[in-house]
Every structure is written in C-alpha cells, then in structure tokens.
Design an enzyme around this catalytic site. Sequence first.
Site, PDB file in Angstrom:
ATOM      1  CG  ASP A   1      -1.544   1.097   1.595  1.00 29.59           C
ATOM      2  OD1 ASP A   1      -2.365   1.325   0.551  1.00 29.59           O
ATOM      3  OD2 ASP A   1      -1.517   1.718   2.754  1.00 29.59           O
TER       4      ASP A   1
ATOM      5  CG  ASP B   1      -1.672   7.850   0.674  1.00 27.83           C
ATOM      6  OD1 ASP B   1      -0.816   8.545   0.640  1.00 27.83           O
ATOM      7  OD2 ASP B   1      -2.611   7.503  -0.306  1.00 27.83           O
TER       8      ASP B   1
HETATM    9  O1  C5P Z   1      -2.576   4.310  -0.539  1.00 22.94           O
HETATM   10  P1  C5P Z   1      -3.673   4.029   0.112  1.00 22.94           P
HETATM   11  O2  C5P Z   1      -4.358   3.043  -0.449  1.00 22.94           O
HETATM   12  O3  C5P Z   1      -3.523   4.099   1.534  1.00 22.94           O
HETATM   13  O4  C5P Z   1      -4.668   5.358   0.129  1.00 22.94           O
HETATM   14  C1  C5P Z   1      -5.743   5.403   0.648  1.00 22.94           C
HETATM   15  C2  C5P Z   1      -5.666   6.433   1.845  1.00 22.94           C
HETATM   16  O5  C5P Z   1      -6.097   7.981   1.614  1.00 22.94           O
HETATM   17  C3  C5P Z   1      -6.813   6.142   2.803  1.00 22.94           C
HETATM   18  O6  C5P Z   1      -6.392   5.237   3.711  1.00 22.94           O
HETATM   19  C4  C5P Z   1      -7.484   7.223   3.296  1.00 22.94           C
HETATM   20  O7  C5P Z   1      -7.669   7.722   4.521  1.00 22.94           O
HETATM   21  C5  C5P Z   1      -6.906   8.350   2.610  1.00 22.94           C
HETATM   22  N1  C5P Z   1      -7.871   9.480   1.693  1.00 22.94           N
HETATM   23  C6  C5P Z   1      -7.659  10.695   2.134  1.00 22.94           C
HETATM   24  N2  C5P Z   1      -8.432  11.666   1.391  1.00 22.94           N
HETATM   25  C7  C5P Z   1      -9.156  11.202   0.458  1.00 22.94           C
HETATM   26  C8  C5P Z   1      -9.417   9.915   0.362  1.00 22.94           C
HETATM   27  C9  C5P Z   1      -8.633   9.029   1.127  1.00 22.94           C
HETATM   28  O8  C5P Z   1      -6.639  11.109   2.880  1.00 22.94           O
HETATM   29  N3  C5P Z   1     -10.013  11.885  -0.071  1.00 22.94           N
HETATM   30 MG    MG Z   2      -2.722   3.129   3.564  1.00 29.62          MG
END
Ligand code: C5P
Ligand code: MG
Length: 297
Positions: free
Chosen positions: A49, A51
């Site tokens: 993954d 983030d």
């Molecule tokens: O790379 P990863 O799959 O972890 O990316 C998804 C993350 O991005 C989620 O854990 C979520 O908390 C974050 N996110 C965010 N803002 C958004 C949508 C998702 O910070 N608008």
């Molecule tokens: Mg993540």
Amino acid sequence: LAIWYQWTTRTELPELSKVSVLMRQRNKVENTLRAMQHAGPGTLQVISDFDMTLSRFAHHGKRVPTTHNILDHRLLIDEDCACNMRKLLKIYYPIEIDPSLTSEQKIPLMVEWWTKVHHLLIQQKIQRDMLAQAVQESGVILREGYEVFFDRLAELQVPLLIFSAGVGDILEEVVRQSQVFHPNVHVISNCMDFDANGVLRGFKGPLIHTFNKREGALLLAAPLPELRERPNVLLLGDSLGDLAMADGVARPRNLLTVGFLNDQVEERTESYVEAFDIVLVKDETMEVPNAVLKFIT
Ligand code: C5P
Ligand code: MG
C-alpha cells in the site's frame, strides 16, 4: 527444531523481538520466512500500500499528508475546495478506521467520499505542471529506511507493486522525488486524466478505494506478466482492506503480511493481530520489512 527457530529469530531477526512487533503465530511467521528464503528472490514479489504504509503516518508530531491531502495546495485548488475536502475527511476518515463497522458497511460510504472528492478536484481545473511543486512543498515523507527497501528490491530485480487508493500521479511524483522510482516499481492507483492542455478532466479506470482492492487486484494486478509467476508474496499495508491486494496472485505459495497499526491503536490491536501475520505498532520505520527482506534474500 525448536532451538533452531529461536536461533533464527534471535540471531538473524532481532527486529521481530521489539515490543512494537505483535504476532499471532510466531511459528507460522518463522516457517514462512524460511520457506521464502529457501525459494529465493526469483520467486518473490512485494505488494505494498502507499499512504501511511510507505509514507509515514506522522513526523515530528504532525500528520504526514496522504496523496489526496498533498493536493490541498493553493497552486492546485482554491480555499473553498480545500475547506470542503477537509470537511469530508472529518466525516469519512473516522468511518474508514472504525473497528465497529464491517467492510460491507463502509464500502458505500467510501465510494461516496472518493467520488465527492474527485468531483471537487475536477472542478478545480488542476494543471499537471503544478503537481511536482505541490509534492515538493507538501512535507510528505516516506518511512525511515525506505531507501534500503526500494534499492534492495531493485538490486534483486524483485517486482514491487505499489497498490494505492490514493492519487497515482501524486504517488509517482513522491517516489520520483525520493529518488527510488526504479524499473522494478509498478503502480496501481487512481490516475488523473488530463486534457490536451494538461488540465485535469477526470480519473482513469475503475475507482480504487480502501475496501475494493480485491477487485483491483483481480482486474489490474493479475494480468501483469512480471508478477504472474511469482508465488511468494510479502504484503505491506496499514488497513485491513490492504490484505486483499494479493488476491490476484495466480498460484500463491507463501504469503507474509505486515500491517502498520498507526491510529486508534487500542481499539484496533485485536483485529490487526487477527488479520496480519506481523503487526507493527506506531512504528514509523521500514526496519522490520528491511530485516525480513534481508533474511529471505
Ligand atoms: O495508498 P492508500 O490505499 O493507503 O490510500 C488511501 C488513503 O487515503 C486512505 O487510507 C484514506 O484515509 C486516504 N484518503 C484521504 N483523502 C481522501 C481519500 C482518501 O486522505 N479524500
Ligand atoms: Mg494506506
């Protein structure tokens, strides 16, 4: 044999004895590690993954931005849009990590969150040329020891699939600016679609959110020829949804899953220990993944 196990972990993987490392079945981890070591790097792939897994959760007491949050920069979006995005984060992030809800309950709400945010972003007419500067000024930082992790995998020609529900163009820019975008790195994410003038007009491909990575794995990861014949998988994630990232692997033999438990630690420890082979509690480093890699390769 028991003595051998102890010797293996105590001598070669002292990192697994840290108090921040939790394992449901230490024996299973050790068996998997030895099987992977025996099979060699030619059989290995790493699926991670992005983030809060490759990037840090916090640094010097401050939250590190996700790829979506890196877009919260005046070069890219106006104050109104930023304000709306923060409001949505406040509503939906607690739902994303709520241990009392099932993935099935979360999915429609995650789709809602991502769809609303992408819609807001598209209205902003974001210019592709501005992304690099926004990343530079964002304060994003990868986990300590990331260089060793990326460089070692490149050196061994082990494919690294970064599978993210974040924004692919931003993710790629972070990896590039960190100088680790090696040829063995593959990215599956939500990629921006720009018009002929380099202005954002949408997102390509199916929407990827935290809890539909299985569909993404079957549709997008499974066809990748570099990954198809590699049955041993080291998987890294920070969400229970990340466990599905290996569902596209054709003939899995050994799967070792590592989960970073960053937030809501007390409430989520039990479910994480149940789901991941190795759980790293509030660990902002790549120390354990690096030690695992060193051992199995
Ligand atoms: O790379 P990863 O799959 O972890 O990316 C998804 C993350 O991005 C989620 O854990 C979520 O908390 C974050 N996110 C965010 N803002 C958004 C949508 C998702 O910070 N608008
Ligand atoms: Mg993540």
